[in-house]
Design an enzyme around this catalytic site. Structure first.
Site, mmCIF file in Angstrom:
data_model
loop_
_atom_site.group_PDB
_atom_site.id
_atom_site.type_symbol
_atom_site.label_atom_id
_atom_site.label_comp_id
_atom_site.label_asym_id
_atom_site.label_seq_id
_atom_site.Cartn_x
_atom_site.Cartn_y
_atom_site.Cartn_z
ATOM 1 N N ASN A 49 0.824 -1.252 -0.119
ATOM 2 C CA ASN A 49 0.021 -0.105 0.179
ATOM 3 C C ASN A 49 0.821 1.202 0.034
ATOM 4 O O ASN A 49 0.611 2.300 0.510
ATOM 5 C CB ASN A 49 -0.912 0.179 1.289
ATOM 6 C CG ASN A 49 -1.990 -1.104 1.226
ATOM 7 O OD1 ASN A 49 -2.605 -1.364 0.364
ATOM 8 N ND2 ASN A 49 -1.928 -1.857 2.345
ATOM 9 N N HIS A 142 -13.848 -2.321 6.641
ATOM 10 C CA HIS A 142 -12.660 -3.056 7.054
ATOM 11 C C HIS A 142 -12.606 -3.836 8.348
ATOM 12 O O HIS A 142 -13.569 -3.329 9.404
ATOM 13 C CB HIS A 142 -11.370 -1.909 7.151
ATOM 14 C CG HIS A 142 -10.311 -2.693 7.603
ATOM 15 N ND1 HIS A 142 -9.580 -2.831 8.831
ATOM 16 C CD2 HIS A 142 -9.305 -3.282 6.654
ATOM 17 C CE1 HIS A 142 -8.459 -3.214 8.608
ATOM 18 N NE2 HIS A 142 -8.211 -3.614 7.607
ATOM 19 N N GLU A 186 -15.516 3.354 4.611
ATOM 20 C CA GLU A 186 -14.439 4.037 4.272
ATOM 21 C C GLU A 186 -14.580 4.915 3.167
ATOM 22 O O GLU A 186 -15.938 4.947 2.514
ATOM 23 C CB GLU A 186 -13.603 2.752 3.660
ATOM 24 C CG GLU A 186 -13.276 1.935 4.788
ATOM 25 C CD GLU A 186 -12.736 0.238 4.067
ATOM 26 O OE1 GLU A 186 -12.069 0.479 3.200
ATOM 27 O OE2 GLU A 186 -12.843 -0.736 4.640
ATOM 28 N N SER A 190 -10.801 -0.773 0.503
ATOM 29 C CA SER A 190 -9.584 -1.208 0.600
ATOM 30 C C SER A 190 -9.286 -2.588 -0.334
ATOM 31 O O SER A 190 -8.470 -2.685 -0.806
ATOM 32 C CB SER A 190 -9.098 -1.740 1.915
ATOM 33 O OG SER A 190 -9.941 -2.692 2.496
ATOM 34 N N ASP A 215 -13.313 6.265 7.428
ATOM 35 C CA ASP A 215 -11.821 5.596 7.268
ATOM 36 C C ASP A 215 -11.412 6.016 5.976
ATOM 37 O O ASP A 215 -11.682 5.501 5.059
ATOM 38 C CB ASP A 215 -11.809 4.172 7.649
ATOM 39 C CG ASP A 215 -10.640 3.645 7.502
ATOM 40 O OD1 ASP A 215 -9.690 3.936 6.809
ATOM 41 O OD2 ASP A 215 -10.623 2.364 8.339
ATOM 42 N N HIS A 218 -6.950 4.539 2.666
ATOM 43 C CA HIS A 218 -6.526 4.340 1.276
ATOM 44 C C HIS A 218 -6.870 5.659 0.500
ATOM 45 O O HIS A 218 -6.332 5.543 -0.628
ATOM 46 C CB HIS A 218 -7.135 3.153 0.630
ATOM 47 C CG HIS A 218 -6.827 1.879 1.354
ATOM 48 N ND1 HIS A 218 -5.693 1.264 1.205
ATOM 49 C CD2 HIS A 218 -7.403 1.318 2.372
ATOM 50 C CE1 HIS A 218 -5.589 0.122 1.942
ATOM 51 N NE2 HIS A 218 -6.635 0.148 2.741
ATOM 52 N N LYS A 246 0.070 3.599 4.893
ATOM 53 C CA LYS A 246 -0.182 3.224 3.480
ATOM 54 C C LYS A 246 0.518 4.425 2.621
ATOM 55 O O LYS A 246 1.816 4.323 2.755
ATOM 56 C CB LYS A 246 -1.595 2.969 3.143
ATOM 57 C CG LYS A 246 -2.036 1.944 4.579
ATOM 58 C CD LYS A 246 -3.417 1.541 3.933
ATOM 59 C CE LYS A 246 -3.958 0.836 5.189
ATOM 60 N NZ LYS A 246 -3.277 -0.118 5.786
HETATM 61 C C1 LIG Z 1 -9.501 0.663 5.540
HETATM 62 C C2 LIG Z 1 -8.396 0.201 6.529
HETATM 63 N N1 LIG Z 1 -8.538 0.820 7.579
HETATM 64 C C3 LIG Z 1 -7.664 0.564 8.731
HETATM 65 C C4 LIG Z 1 -6.666 -0.371 8.440
HETATM 66 C C5 LIG Z 1 -5.687 -0.537 9.398
HETATM 67 O O1 LIG Z 1 -4.644 0.296 9.358
HETATM 68 P P1 LIG Z 1 -3.108 0.009 9.959
HETATM 69 O O2 LIG Z 1 -2.515 -1.260 8.600
HETATM 70 O O3 LIG Z 1 -2.366 1.112 9.816
HETATM 71 O O4 LIG Z 1 -3.395 -1.036 11.224
HETATM 72 C C6 LIG Z 1 -6.381 -0.916 7.207
HETATM 73 C C7 LIG Z 1 -5.253 -1.709 6.855
HETATM 74 O O5 LIG Z 1 -5.287 -2.505 6.027
HETATM 75 C C8 LIG Z 1 -7.313 -0.548 5.998
HETATM 76 O O6 LIG Z 1 -7.319 -1.134 4.802
#
Ligand SMILES: Cc1ncc(COP(=O)(O)O)c(C=O)c1O
Length: 395
Positions: A49, A142, A186, A190, A215, A218, A246
């Site tokens: 990412n 997520h 989100e 993702s 969130d 991405h 990311k």
């Molecule tokens: C949409 C989303 N939120 C949160 C996370 C978690 O973030 P981190 O990798 O910093 O723990 C991810 C990670 O894959 C994600 O894709």
């Protein structure tokens, strides 16, 4: 071998029979095809990412090293004990400014933020309204958001992916119910690379008095003016969460919102209260990434152009269309076994594109999740497209 191992081994065999067992692979992904690789198996990376290539940027490495040399390698305790440093406050102020919010609060990871912020909001609802919080959640959110709900003992009210009329029906049906109402989504999904309609969600949140929780893991760095993401400047987004892990090339996460929200979270989000503060090196890298971000329009444009090109290639090759409109492009395979086969094929071609299987994605929608990286070249993406074409004509 402990007396418990047969239980684990049996459970792992069950996963393997469903093509769902996961393993760690000692691969050495590299970004560019023209990178001279050392010994061992090295693969052109289309799975990480690190969208802007910042994890290899010399400025981040330099500022991480400087901060560690100056302030040490660990923070020593939670922010609430002896952990808070100027760098925490500086990075928080910069994130708040980037997202157009009053304040921000750092967390050790995105997972930790989502998993502990939802329970803190649920607690607020219970204490202040006497009623259970209602979470209206996109079905494709997520795992960390699901985990937050589970940790708070909440059952989610799930709306069909990106279906805002479904969401509105669910909100209408519960309009008279007490308790804090949270819409959780989100901004860029993702595993699908499609976008939520943030202004429309904000309008719904306003109409139904709901707390909009977005969130931006991405989107931040890649989309929006100066890479600020899709929530920046949109009123009625009560909480904008994102990660440094990311496009910002580092580690750690934030929640941005009102001062009152952040003050509540620093009191009640267990992932903040009971966890050691982010260390100086991580903060140094984050601070450097925030310096670079505004001037990376060219990298963002490259990602967008390359993603359009690859989507067109996939369509010509007969791969199933998707709703992707970002740097994340799923190549749909269907069953988990098929996705593994495609990953293995690409691996033989020197390309790393990991199969994503249930439970990360719904059953029957296993896929390769291609993520593009601005530090790669057009020729790298062409190489991926050519390999995918060879796979599709082989069928
Ligand atoms: C949409 C989303 N939120 C949160 C996370 C978690 O973030 P981190 O990798 O910093 O723990 C991810 C990670 O894959 C994600 O894709």
């Amino acid at each position: 071998m402990t007396p418990f191992d047969p239980l684990f081994l049996q459970a792992l065999d069950d996963l393997a029979r469903q093509d769902r067992r996961r393993r760690l692979h000692p691969l050495s992904p590299y970004l560019r095809a023209d990178f001279r690789t050392p010994h061992g198996k090295t693969l052109l990376d289309f799975s990480s990412n690190d969208y802007l290539g910042l994890s290899r940027h010399p400025l981040l490495a330099e500022r991480a090293a400087d901060a560690a040399a100056r302030e040490g390698t660990g923070s020593g305790s939670s922010r609430l004990v002896t952990g808070t440093r100027d760098l925490h406050e500086r990075v928080e102020a910069r994130i708040a400014a980037l997202k157009g919010k009053e304040a921000a609060l750092l967390f050790a990871s995105g997972w930790q933020a989502n998993a502990s912020v939802i329970p803190a909001l649920a607690r607020l609802s219970k204490e202040q309204t006497g009623a259970t919080m209602l979470v209206f959640a996109d079905r494709l959110n997520h795992a960390s958001l699901h985990h937050g709900c589970a940790a708070a003992g909440l059952s989610q009210i799930r709306f069909r992916h990106n279906d805002l009329s479904h969401l509105e029906t669910l909100l209408q049906e519960r309009a008279e119910m007490p308790g804090l109402k949270v819409i959780a989504t989100e901004s860029v999904f993702s595993m699908d690379g499609d976008r939520a309609d943030i202004p429309a969600l904000a309008a719904l949140a306003r109409r139904y008095g709901a707390f909009l929780y977005v969130d931006e893991a991405h989107a931040t760095g890649v989309l929006g003016s100066g890479g600020a993401g899709l929530t920046a400047g949109v009123g009625d987004v009560a909480l904008s969460m994102g990660t440094f892990s990311k496009a910002l090339g580092g580690m750690g996460a934030w929640v941005a919102g009102s001062r009152a929200l952040c003050d509540w979270l620093l009191n009640k989000a267990s992932g903040f209260v009971f966890s050691t503060a982010l260390p100086p090196s991580v903060l140094g890298a984050a601070d450097a990434a925030l310096d670079l971000l505004p001037d990376m329009d060219e990298a963002r444009a490259t990602l967008s152009r390359r993603a359009d090109w690859l989507r067109a290639q996939l369509a010509d090759q007969g791969y199933a269309p998707t709703d992707s409109s970002t740097q994340i492009i799923p190549v749909m395979a269907g069953e988990a076994g098929r996705a593994l086969e495609l990953t293995a094929f690409l691996e033989d071609e020197g390309i790393l594109a990991i199969a994503i299987r249930p439970p990360t994605v719904p059953a029957g929608t296993s896929r390769l999740r291609i993520s593009l990286n601005a530090a790669q070249s057009d020729a790298d993406t062409e190489r991926l497209a050519a390999a995918l074409a060879r796979f599709s004509t082989r069928r």
